[in-house]
Write a protein that holds these residues in place. Structure first.
Motif, mmCIF file in Angstrom:
data_model
loop_
_atom_site.group_PDB
_atom_site.id
_atom_site.type_symbol
_atom_site.label_atom_id
_atom_site.label_comp_id
_atom_site.label_asym_id
_atom_site.label_seq_id
_atom_site.Cartn_x
_atom_site.Cartn_y
_atom_site.Cartn_z
ATOM 1 N N VAL A 2 4.128 18.814 24.949
ATOM 2 C CA VAL A 2 2.696 18.870 24.722
ATOM 3 C C VAL A 2 2.420 19.949 23.688
ATOM 4 O O VAL A 2 2.840 21.094 23.860
ATOM 5 N N VAL A 5 -1.481 23.907 25.046
ATOM 6 C CA VAL A 5 -1.545 24.128 26.490
ATOM 7 C C VAL A 5 -2.808 24.908 26.827
ATOM 8 O O VAL A 5 -2.970 26.050 26.384
ATOM 9 N N TYR A 94 -10.559 20.221 27.058
ATOM 10 C CA TYR A 94 -9.371 20.004 26.247
ATOM 11 C C TYR A 94 -9.395 20.869 24.995
ATOM 12 O O TYR A 94 -10.452 21.094 24.398
ATOM 13 N N TRP A 124 -3.423 17.210 21.002
ATOM 14 C CA TRP A 124 -4.252 17.496 22.171
ATOM 15 C C TRP A 124 -3.426 18.108 23.286
ATOM 16 O O TRP A 124 -2.230 17.834 23.423
ATOM 17 N N GLY A 125 -4.108 18.927 24.082
ATOM 18 C CA GLY A 125 -3.493 19.392 25.306
ATOM 19 C C GLY A 125 -3.778 18.423 26.429
ATOM 20 O O GLY A 125 -4.487 17.422 26.247
ATOM 21 N N LYS A 126 -3.269 18.740 27.607
ATOM 22 C CA LYS A 126 -3.479 17.864 28.763
ATOM 23 C C LYS A 126 -4.812 18.121 29.447
ATOM 24 O O LYS A 126 -5.249 17.334 30.285
ATOM 25 N N THR A 128 -7.777 21.096 31.159
ATOM 26 C CA THR A 128 -7.890 21.958 32.326
ATOM 27 C C THR A 128 -9.270 21.730 32.945
ATOM 28 O O THR A 128 -10.268 21.657 32.228
#
Length: 134
Positions: A2, A5, A94, A124-126, A128
């Motif tokens: 990824v 983060v 994101y 892109w991050g996953k 939060t």
């Protein structure tokens, strides 16, 4: 792997302040544009704040005055400070970045369709989760 983060998600009460951070997996990697987006359940993803390589920040009208984006250029971390959070801010947040050397202005994504957003912000991050309750 990824590329970005996000960290800092959690549950807060109405009116609270809270901060998120975004760290590139390649710690030394610098991007032309970086930004924060969110997706509220059942709604389209929206851009919140973007930060360009010259240190300029641009905000969506919906968060202007409440959210602040900043970047620690030494640690290469993008931050999002959110103040006076409301239940309507509950969303998955994101971090995204533009991996291109050149392109349209980082701020041109506001109000645009998702396909245009991802044309610029390709990494892109996953995400939060931030939950705001009464």
């Amino acid at each position: 792997q990824v590329p970005l983060v996000e960290s800092g998600g959690g549950s807060v009460h109405t009116g609270a302040s809270h901060g998120l951070s975004c760290t590139p997996s390649e710690h030394s990697k610098r991007y032309r544009c970086m930004g924060w987006f969110r997706q509220i359940s059942g709604k389209e993803r929206e851009g919140l704040a973007v930060y360009d390589a010259d240190g300029r920040a641009t905000y969506a009208d919906s968060v202007k005055g409440r959210f602040t984006v900043s970047k620690d250029n030494v640690k290469n971390i993008l931050h999002l400070q959110m103040n006076n959070l409301q239940p309507g801010d509950t969303a998955m947040y994101y971090c995204a970045a533009d991996d291109a050397i050149a392109g349209p202005g980082c701020e041109t994504i506001f109000g645009k369709r998702s396909d245009y957003v991802t044309l610029i912000y390709s990494l892109w991050g996953k995400g939060t989760q931030v939950t705001v309750s009464q």
